[in-house]
Design a protein around this motif. Structure first.
Motif, PDB file in Angstrom:
ATOM      1  N   TYR A  85       0.554   5.625   0.312  1.00 15.86           N
ATOM      2  CA  TYR A  85      -0.246   6.812   0.597  1.00 15.86           C
ATOM      3  C   TYR A  85       0.114   7.890  -0.413  1.00 15.86           C
ATOM      4  CZ  TYR A  85      -1.028   4.548   5.077  1.00 15.86           C
ATOM      5  OH  TYR A  85      -1.365   3.644   6.047  1.00 15.86           O
TER       6      TYR A  85
ATOM      7  N   LYS B 117       0.842  -1.194   0.000  1.00 15.25           N
ATOM      8  CA  LYS B 117       0.000   0.000   0.000  1.00 15.25           C
ATOM      9  C   LYS B 117       0.884   1.253   0.000  1.00 15.25           C
ATOM     10  CE  LYS B 117      -4.155   0.887   2.241  1.00 15.25           C
ATOM     11  NZ  LYS B 117      -4.987   0.872   3.440  1.00 15.25           N
TER      12      LYS B 117
ATOM     13  N   THR C 221      -4.913   6.546  -1.501  1.00 16.81           N
ATOM     14  CA  THR C 221      -4.051   5.368  -1.390  1.00 16.81           C
ATOM     15  C   THR C 221      -4.132   4.573  -2.678  1.00 16.81           C
ATOM     16  OG1 THR C 221      -5.798   4.035  -0.410  1.00 16.81           O
ATOM     17  CG2 THR C 221      -4.309   5.151   1.114  1.00 16.81           C
TER      18      THR C 221
END
Length: 74
Positions: A4, A2, A24
């Motif tokens: 941001y 992941k 995200t």
């Protein structure tokens, strides 16, 4: 993995944060910078030329008047 995202304006070439949009994205762990940037640009509907700066683990993608930071989640 992941990542941001932060999109904000520039003032004097530096991130100003008078406004900010966050998001995200998901990408494979060993993703190339170019694929990561394409995914991030698509997430915000951005197109056009940019300049990439490696800021440690963070990528800074600079456009005319705005910057997109791509930050890996830990």
């Amino acid at each position: 993995m992941k990542y941001y995202l932060e999109l904000t304006d520039l003032f004097g070439g530096e991130a100003n944060y008078s406004w900010v949009r966050k998001g995200t994205i998901e990408a494979p762990e060993n993703v190339s910078d170019s694929l990561l940037i394409r995914k991030a640009k698509k997430a915000f509907g951005l197109c056009g030329r940019h300049k990439k700066h490696n800021l440690g683990e963070t990528l800074g993608v600079y456009f005319n008047g705005i910057v997109l930071f791509i930050i890996p989640a830990e």
